[in-house]
Design a protein around this motif. Structure first.
Motif, PDB file in Angstrom:
ATOM      1  N   ARG A  59       0.812  -1.224   0.000  1.00 14.21           N
ATOM      2  CA  ARG A  59       0.000   0.000   0.000  1.00 14.21           C
ATOM      3  C   ARG A  59       0.846   1.275   0.000  1.00 14.21           C
ATOM      4  NH1 ARG A  59      -5.166  -0.829   4.052  1.00 14.21           N
ATOM      5  NH2 ARG A  59      -5.893  -2.799   3.162  1.00 14.21           N
ATOM      6  N   LEU A  60       2.140   1.126   0.158  1.00 16.14           N
ATOM      7  CA  LEU A  60       2.990   2.319   0.171  1.00 16.14           C
ATOM      8  C   LEU A  60       2.919   3.041  -1.168  1.00 16.14           C
ATOM      9  CD1 LEU A  60       6.322   1.148   1.886  1.00 16.14           C
ATOM     10  CD2 LEU A  60       4.665   2.788   2.771  1.00 16.14           C
ATOM     11  N   PRO A  61       2.931   4.365  -1.138  1.00 15.29           N
ATOM     12  CA  PRO A  61       3.028   5.102  -2.402  1.00 15.29           C
ATOM     13  C   PRO A  61       4.350   4.743  -3.094  1.00 15.29           C
ATOM     14  CG  PRO A  61       2.517   6.587  -0.573  1.00 15.29           C
ATOM     15  CD  PRO A  61       2.820   5.242   0.015  1.00 15.29           C
ATOM     16  N   PRO A  62       4.400   4.787  -4.423  1.00 17.40           N
ATOM     17  CA  PRO A  62       5.613   4.378  -5.154  1.00 17.40           C
ATOM     18  C   PRO A  62       6.887   5.080  -4.673  1.00 17.40           C
ATOM     19  CG  PRO A  62       3.807   4.719  -6.686  1.00 17.40           C
ATOM     20  CD  PRO A  62       3.313   5.152  -5.343  1.00 17.40           C
ATOM     21  N   LYS A  63       6.836   6.374  -4.423  1.00 17.52           N
ATOM     22  CA  LYS A  63       8.037   7.099  -3.992  1.00 17.52           C
ATOM     23  C   LYS A  63       8.510   6.610  -2.630  1.00 17.52           C
ATOM     24  CE  LYS A  63      10.316  11.496  -3.369  1.00 17.52           C
ATOM     25  NZ  LYS A  63      11.471  10.827  -2.837  1.00 17.52           N
ATOM     26  N   GLU A  64       7.575   6.402  -1.700  1.00 17.99           N
ATOM     27  CA  GLU A  64       7.928   5.917  -0.357  1.00 17.99           C
ATOM     28  C   GLU A  64       8.514   4.512  -0.442  1.00 17.99           C
ATOM     29  OE1 GLU A  64       8.946   6.592   3.110  1.00 17.99           O
ATOM     30  OE2 GLU A  64       7.290   7.961   2.705  1.00 17.99           O
ATOM     31  N   ARG A  68      12.327   3.550   0.609  1.00 20.73           N
ATOM     32  CA  ARG A  68      12.580   2.490   1.589  1.00 20.73           C
ATOM     33  C   ARG A  68      13.626   1.510   1.042  1.00 20.73           C
ATOM     34  NH1 ARG A  68      10.475  -0.895   5.642  1.00 20.73           N
ATOM     35  NH2 ARG A  68      10.588  -3.088   5.111  1.00 20.73           N
ATOM     36  N   VAL A  69      13.429   1.059  -0.194  1.00 18.98           N
ATOM     37  CA  VAL A  69      14.372   0.116  -0.804  1.00 18.98           C
ATOM     38  C   VAL A  69      15.757   0.754  -0.899  1.00 18.98           C
ATOM     39  CG1 VAL A  69      14.935  -1.126  -2.931  1.00 18.98           C
ATOM     40  CG2 VAL A  69      12.618  -1.202  -2.021  1.00 18.98           C
ATOM     41  N   TYR A  70      15.802   2.020  -1.273  1.00 21.45           N
ATOM     42  CA  TYR A  70      17.081   2.733  -1.377  1.00 21.45           C
ATOM     43  C   TYR A  70      17.780   2.781  -0.014  1.00 21.45           C
ATOM     44  CZ  TYR A  70      20.502   6.427  -2.035  1.00 21.45           C
ATOM     45  OH  TYR A  70      21.667   7.138  -2.064  1.00 21.45           O
ATOM     46  N   ARG A  71      17.022   3.149   1.032  1.00 20.01           N
ATOM     47  CA  ARG A  71      17.617   3.218   2.377  1.00 20.01           C
ATOM     48  C   ARG A  71      18.137   1.856   2.813  1.00 20.01           C
ATOM     49  NH1 ARG A  71      13.005   6.331   3.307  1.00 20.01           N
ATOM     50  NH2 ARG A  71      11.995   4.582   4.372  1.00 20.01           N
ATOM     51  N   LEU A  72      17.361   0.799   2.564  1.00 18.49           N
ATOM     52  CA  LEU A  72      17.772  -0.547   2.973  1.00 18.49           C
ATOM     53  C   LEU A  72      19.023  -1.007   2.218  1.00 18.49           C
ATOM     54  CD1 LEU A  72      14.275  -2.239   3.267  1.00 18.49           C
ATOM     55  CD2 LEU A  72      15.841  -1.712   5.142  1.00 18.49           C
ATOM     56  N   ARG A  73      19.061  -0.756   0.920  1.00 18.25           N
ATOM     57  CA  ARG A  73      20.238  -1.165   0.133  1.00 18.25           C
ATOM     58  C   ARG A  73      21.482  -0.382   0.537  1.00 18.25           C
ATOM     59  NH1 ARG A  73      17.851  -2.254  -5.941  1.00 18.25           N
ATOM     60  NH2 ARG A  73      16.697  -4.112  -5.345  1.00 18.25           N
ATOM     61  N   ARG A  74      21.312   0.921   0.755  1.00 18.06           N
ATOM     62  CA  ARG A  74      22.447   1.752   1.167  1.00 18.06           C
ATOM     63  C   ARG A  74      22.967   1.305   2.537  1.00 18.06           C
ATOM     64  NH1 ARG A  74      21.463   8.048   2.143  1.00 18.06           N
ATOM     65  NH2 ARG A  74      20.013   7.052   3.545  1.00 18.06           N
ATOM     66  N   ALA A  75      22.052   0.990   3.456  1.00 20.94           N
ATOM     67  CA  ALA A  75      22.453   0.522   4.788  1.00 20.94           C
ATOM     68  C   ALA A  75      23.149  -0.831   4.701  1.00 20.94           C
ATOM     69  CB  ALA A  75      21.232   0.434   5.703  1.00 20.94           C
ATOM     70  N   PHE A  76      22.631  -1.719   3.851  1.00 22.47           N
ATOM     71  CA  PHE A  76      23.253  -3.025   3.669  1.00 22.47           C
ATOM     72  C   PHE A  76      24.673  -2.873   3.124  1.00 22.47           C
ATOM     73  CE2 PHE A  76      24.196  -6.791   1.076  1.00 22.47           C
ATOM     74  CZ  PHE A  76      24.112  -7.767   2.056  1.00 22.47           C
ATOM     75  N   GLN A  77      24.825  -1.996   2.146  1.00 22.34           N
ATOM     76  CA  GLN A  77      26.153  -1.760   1.562  1.00 22.34           C
ATOM     77  C   GLN A  77      27.121  -1.207   2.606  1.00 22.34           C
ATOM     78  OE1 GLN A  77      27.298  -2.656  -1.364  1.00 22.34           O
ATOM     79  NE2 GLN A  77      29.307  -1.804  -0.954  1.00 22.34           N
ATOM     80  N   ALA A  78      26.663  -0.231   3.391  1.00 22.75           N
ATOM     81  CA  ALA A  78      27.513   0.349   4.431  1.00 22.75           C
ATOM     82  C   ALA A  78      27.888  -0.710   5.465  1.00 22.75           C
ATOM     83  CB  ALA A  78      26.807   1.531   5.094  1.00 22.75           C
TER      84      ALA A  78
END
Length: 126
Positions: A59-64, A68-78
């Protein structure tokens, strides 16, 4: 309102003296948890194995959802390279607002209402 994690927040928020007492501890805990140093928000940490969480994610809006995916991937990489993000990329307290939990609560309320309607018995008067 049922959340996907236990919380005493409503109890604490109704008591200003308790809120003032626990606020420094809460801030310390948030900093110690370290998720903001990886650019994450608190709702990013909600486990996705629950059916209601999966429904809320849909149900999340596309941008949200993208953010979220961007934040999770960036955190995983870090995390993979064992480095925190630069301080200017840390999540600021004012940015760490619930975006998924309200949807989870809404889904839970909908299910509770559906369950109540499904178990409704009609009594006919003759």
């Amino acid at each position: 309102m049922a959340s996907s994690y236990p919380t005493l927040a409503p109890f604490v928020m109704k008591r200003p003296w308790l809120n003032n007492l626990l606020k420094p501890v809460a801030n310390w805990y948030i900093n110690a948890a370290g998720y903001r140093k990886l650019g994450l928000r608190a709702d990013d940490l909600i486990v996705e194995e629950n059916e209601n969480v999966i429904k809320a994610l849909k149900r999340l809006p596309p941008k949200e959802a993208y953010d979220r995916v961007y934040r999770l991937r960036r955190a995983f990489q870090a995390s993979t390279v064992h480095k925190l993000l630069p301080k200017e990329e840390w999540t600021k307290p004012e940015e760490d607002v619930p975006y998924l939990q309200p949807l989870i609560d809404q889904i839970h309320a909908e299910e509770k209402e559906k369950q109540a309607l499904d178990s409704l018995t009609v009594i006919r008067k003759h």
